[in-house]
Design a protein around this motif. Structure first.
Motif: not given
Length: 132
Positions: A112-121, A90-95, A98-106, A62-65
């Motif tokens: 979890g929270f994954i920062s873009k770009p998504l890696s193959i691994n 999982y939130m997948l965002s370029s954000s 820190e508050n977005d990462i914390e909000k995802a935990k609620t 899920i992208d945020i924006n």
């Protein structure tokens, strides 16, 4: 036998969707990927699956924006659906906020929270977690 994985990507950026699709193809997994360009289209899609008593995706990224219904609003709408199906989300965002990462935990539905770009691994790790 390689398990089949149903993946839903919610992202309004066609380039990101294209990149994720290419990464999925390189994982070696058999993946049915569906992309929706905003949270409302994703809610409509899941509602349709629910009404037809079909299984929900195994994994949702899920992208945020996004327009119409952003990632947070999608999660609110999803929690009201009472789907009762276990989905790895999982939130997948370029954000980098820190508050977005914390909000995802609620959200109990978000693993979890994954920062873009998504890696193959990272995607293989997610798929491995589903198939085991």
């Amino acid at each position: 036998m390689i398990p089949k994985i149903d993946l839903l990507v919610i992202d309004d950026d066609d380039i990101n969707i294209f990149i994720i699709k290419k990464i999925v193809e390189k994982t070696g997994y058999q993946v049915n990927m569906v992309a929706k360009t905003n949270g409302q289209l994703a809610v409509d899609y899941l509602t349709e699956l629910q009404s037809q008593q079909q299984d929900f995706p195994d994994l949702i990224l899920i992208d945020i924006n996004m327009p119409v219904l952003n990632g947070w609003e999608f999660l609110e709408a999803y929690e009201k659906m009472n789907a009762g199906q276990k989905i790895d989300m999982y939130m997948l965002s370029s954000s980098v906020y820190e508050n977005d990462i914390e909000k995802a935990k609620t959200y109990k539905t978000v693993k979890g929270f994954i920062s873009k770009p998504l890696s193959i691994n990272r995607l293989i790790e997610l798929f491995d977690g589903i198939s085991n």
